[in-house]
Design an enzyme around this catalytic site. Structure first.
Site: not given
Ligand code: Z2T
Length: 808
Positions: A343, A534-535, A540, A642, A646
């Site tokens: 991810h 988003k976070r 970002k 994601t 949405k």
């Molecule tokens: C996370 O939410 C994502 C990646 C991570 O890497 C950890 C966390 Cl908690 C370890 C996110 C990505 O940043 C985002 O781009 C992606 O859409 C999402 O995972 C689901 O794949």
């Protein structure tokens, strides 16, 4: 009413809204149980291949609306509450938000559960039942302050405790070598501490209620050993302390989204839930089988990032040490069973546990990892003689500095498929972190672009738009989102455009009321709702948005006679508690909001709001109301995103970089219906490699950027502490601007201008918004999950028998 009395133990006069929520939830749960048992029994009787989704996070949110909607009993329930003089909304609002996740990764797991159940796929979720979910965020003086999220405080009506489903999980101790019955070398793990993993099951209601799958979350329980034997006072109290300490394992979710802390408790959490899940999976398999040869034909285990990757060593241990399989046989079975999803490419987020820690906490696993590594490197050495640099990159052990286990390499090697979460991200995986592995195993990496469930993110969150869509194209889109493309032609229909705008306006009013309640700020419903939720993270680039906000503020003040398109900048998101820069960005947004919102010279044409405590429940209010969706990460850094999906599905136009799934969103909605700006991932890569980027030059040549930065650095937004934002200004200037905020600023402003000009033409804007909704069908998580099912898992839908007689 009977429900209230018998299950909550109150009469109607004393009942609170929370009591009513529990009453309704228990009544709904009752409708689910029979079908749940039927589903489980059907899988058992068919000995169906199951998929096990192992995830440290499941960001579920509330379940009442979801259950009612998927069961098709929303109206029935609303009417029943009406008769009692109760409002559905009040009851729904009494449910806590289950935030067992940080962000995208956890929410993706929750969307996949919905999609698997909705398509009849035999899918189980396995994770941890954290007592405290992601912290609650409040702003005090504009600064983020974290409070514990006590979602279980008043009980959880959706879960079923399974005190009989209990597995031991060990830590520490040492490994003993011995000779087995045929004189072969063998190992056992002795003198270890023990904790018990106890199961809690939550039914996962598929759309239509045909399939009800299971989310099994583990809770740590102390072993009862301390109850036996004789203690003196001191030993007794020590034993009780031990009990409390071991139950800390499932106490709290780590609040880091994209950085690893390397804390021992986190490693123990990962092993705890992975070991319990594997024991449970093997127990289920052995009900039907006597040899392990068929395990890969009956179980697919998906690793949601590397958090459960220790499972590869654990399955080897279970097969070799406990079930006496030969190593090579066990390895073949293990590899054929596991698959791994990556991810992120951010180096600071790639898990690498110190060898010394794994040796201490999981001594047998460390041996197994060494053994896997030795066998792999020996085989590779034979082919790539001499290239030591390459071998050290392929090694499971990072030998530079403190020796560490690279969990990504372990996950790659122990899996038959490895996937990225968007086309661009998967390409970059092949070029960067897994370059050598990709050369070694060219067929292993594949792409599975993320998706979102249309049930929660359109049908439930946006009833106004959902009902409009259904009046025009029927309700087939709910279970087959590709059908939503039938809306395309409606973009040319002036009446439909009017109704589409009306639905959006209704959602904007709802959000405006929420903003007023949460922040006290009044916003114009007819302004552009420009949303970045988003976070909080530097990559970002909330800062890019803030800089544009300040530049726009200055333009509006300089040109008060121009008829400006009113804009409401809406931000929301949590910062990891130890991420100081992200927390400072939160404070900056709040400080900018304070200045802008109270400056009469902009005549309400600009408002800035930062909503507190962004979570799934808040997202369900914010997203349907958005006009403009900010997806502005530095290209190459957001694996997929994601939220971008949405927002576009709900008819927001995207302003974004060619990053993550934005690339594919552009392909689907059409380049004319999205505002793309900024450098590409290749350009970012080249610029960084050349080492030649100088933010000072860019700033000097862009007066509006220079002015905005100067205002931040001289304290225009922080008169009480003029140096407050020095670290931010520093990062964007002498710090080298790693995330290329200044580099993309001018093009971002151009794209923002284009959006504002388009908004003046409401017919044209609405036409594009409709085309976004209509062309987002491919981004359903149903499509994503089907791709996994066909190309990775080889699992197929099962149609549960609900006749009752056949099986019972
Ligand atoms: C996370 O939410 C994502 C990646 C991570 O890497 C950890 C966390 Cl908690 C370890 C996110 C990505 O940043 C985002 O781009 C992606 O859409 C999402 O995972 C689901 O794949």
């Amino acid at each position: 009413m009977e429900w209230l009395v018998y299950s909550v133990g109150k009469d109607a006069r004393a009942a609170t809204r929370r009591d009513w929520f529990h009453t309704v939830a228990l009544a709904v749960r009752d409708r689910v149980v029979d079908r749940w048992m039927d589903t489980t029994r059907s899988y058992y009787h068919e000995d169906a291949k199951r998929v096990y989704y192992l995830s440290l996070e499941f960001l579920i949110g509330r379940l009442l609306t979801n259950s009612l909607s998927n069961l098709g009993i929303m109206d029935e329930c609303r009417q029943a509450l009406d008769r009692l003089g109760l409002s559905m909304e009040d009851v729904v609002d009494a449910e806590p938000d289950a935030a067992l996740g940080n962000g995208g990764l956890g929410r993706l797991a929750a969307c996949f559960l919905d999609s698997m159940a909705s398509q009849g796929l035999p899918g189980y979720g396995y994770g941890i039942r954290y007592e405290f979910g992601l912290f609650e965020q409040r702003f005090e003086n504009g600064w983020q302050v974290e409070y514990p999220e006590q979602w279980l405080q008043f009980g959880n009506p959706w879960e079923f405790a399974r005190p009989e489903v209990l597995y031991p999980v060990q830590f520490y101790g040492r490994v003993e070598e011995f000779r087995d019955s045929v004189g072969e070398r063998a190992y056992r793990w002795v003198d270890a501490d023990r904790v018990l993993a106890m199961a809690y099951d939550t039914p996962v209601v598929g759309y239509g209620g045909e399939t009800i799958n299971t989310l099994r979350l583990w809770s740590a329980r102390a072993t009862r050993d301390f109850n036996f034997g004789h203690f003196n006072d001191g030993a007794y109290m020590k034993a009780v302390e031990q009990k409390i300490l071991s139950e800390n394992l499932s106490r709290v979710l780590y609040p880091n989204d994209a950085t690893e802390t390397g804390k021992e408790l986190r490693l123990k959490q990962e092993y705890f839930f992975t070991s319990a899940s594997l024991q449970d999976i093997l127990r289920r398999y052995l009900q039907h089988h006597t040899s392990f040869d068929n395990l890969p034909n009956k179980a697919a285990i998906q690793l949601n990032d590397t958090h459960p990757a220790i499972g590869i060593a654990e399955l080897m241990r279970l097969l070799v040490d406990q079930h006496a399989l030969r190593w090579d046989n066990a390895w073949e079975i293990t590899r054929a069973t596991f698959a791994y999803t990556n991810h992120t490419l951010l180096p600071e987020a790639l898990e690498a546990w110190p060898v010394r820690m794994i040796e201490r906490v999981l001594p047998r696993h460390m041996q197994i990892i060494y053994e896997i590594n030795a066998k792999f490197l020996n085989r590779t050495k034979a082919k790539a003689a001499g290239d030591n640099a390459r071998l050290s990159r392929l090694s499971l052990i990072d030998e530079r500095g403190e020796r560490r286990v690279r969990m990504g390499n372990l996950a790659f090697l122990g899996s038959h498929h490895v996937n990225g979460v968007s086309a661009l991200h998967t390409d970059l995986m092949k070029q960067t972190v897994f370059h050598d592995f990709h050369e070694e195993f060219p067929d292993r990496i594949n792409n599975k672009t993320n998706g979102i469930t249309p049930r929660r993110w359109l049908k439930q969150a946006n009833p106004a738009l959902s009902e409009l869509i259904t009046t025009r194209i029927g309700q087939g889109w709910i279970s087959d989102l590709s059908q939503i493309s039938a809306l395309s032609e409606k973009a040319e229909d002036v009446v439909f455009r009017e109704e589409f705008r009306r639905a959006k306006r209704k959602n904007k009013k709802r959000l405006a009321a929420y903003i007023a309640r949460q922040t006290g700020e009044e916003v114009l419903v007819d302004s552009i709702f420009d949303v970045q939720v988003k976070r909080m993270h530097e990559y970002k680039r909330q800062l890019l948005n803030v800089l544009h906000t300040i530049a726009l503020y200055n333009e509006m003040r300089d040109n008060p006679t121009v008829s400006w398109v009113p804009v409401t900048k809406i931000f929301a998101g949590k910062a990891a508690p130890s991420y100081h820069m992200a927390k400072l960005i939160i404070k900056l947004i709040n400080d900018v909001a304070k200045v802008v919102n109270h400056d009469p010279s902009v005549h309400d044409n600009l408002k800035v709001v930062l909503l507190p405590n962004y979570n799934v429940t808040a997202a369900e209010i914010i997203i349907p109301a958005a006009d403009l969706s900010e997806q502005i990460s530095t290209a190459g850094m957001e694996a997929s995103g994601t939220g971008n999906m949405k927002l576009a599905l709900n008819g927001a136009l995207t302003i974004g970089t060619l990053d993550g799934a934005n690339v594919e969103i552009r392909e689907h909605v059409g380049a004319d219906n999205i505002f793309i700006f900024g450098m590409t991932a290749d350009e970012v890569n080249d610029l960084r490699a050349s080492g030649g980027f100088n933010p000072r030059e860019v700033i000097a040549s862009n007066p509006s950027l220079k002015r905005a930065l100067d205002m931040i650095s001289t304290g225009a937004f922080s008169p009480d502490d003029r140096n407050r934002y020095h670290p931010i200004v520093q990062a964007l200037t002498d710090g080298g601007d790693h995330f290329l905020v200044t580099a993309d600023f001018a093009d971002y402003c151009r794209a923002q201008d284009a959006a504002m000009q388009l908004y003046r033409d409401q017919e044209e804007w609405t036409r594009k918004a409709i085309l976004n909704t209509a062309n987002m069908g491919w981004f359903s998580s149903d499509r994503t999950v089907n791709e996994y099912a066909e190309e990775i898992w080889d699992v197929h839908p099962v149609h549960p028998n609900h006749d009752g007689e056949g099986f019972r």
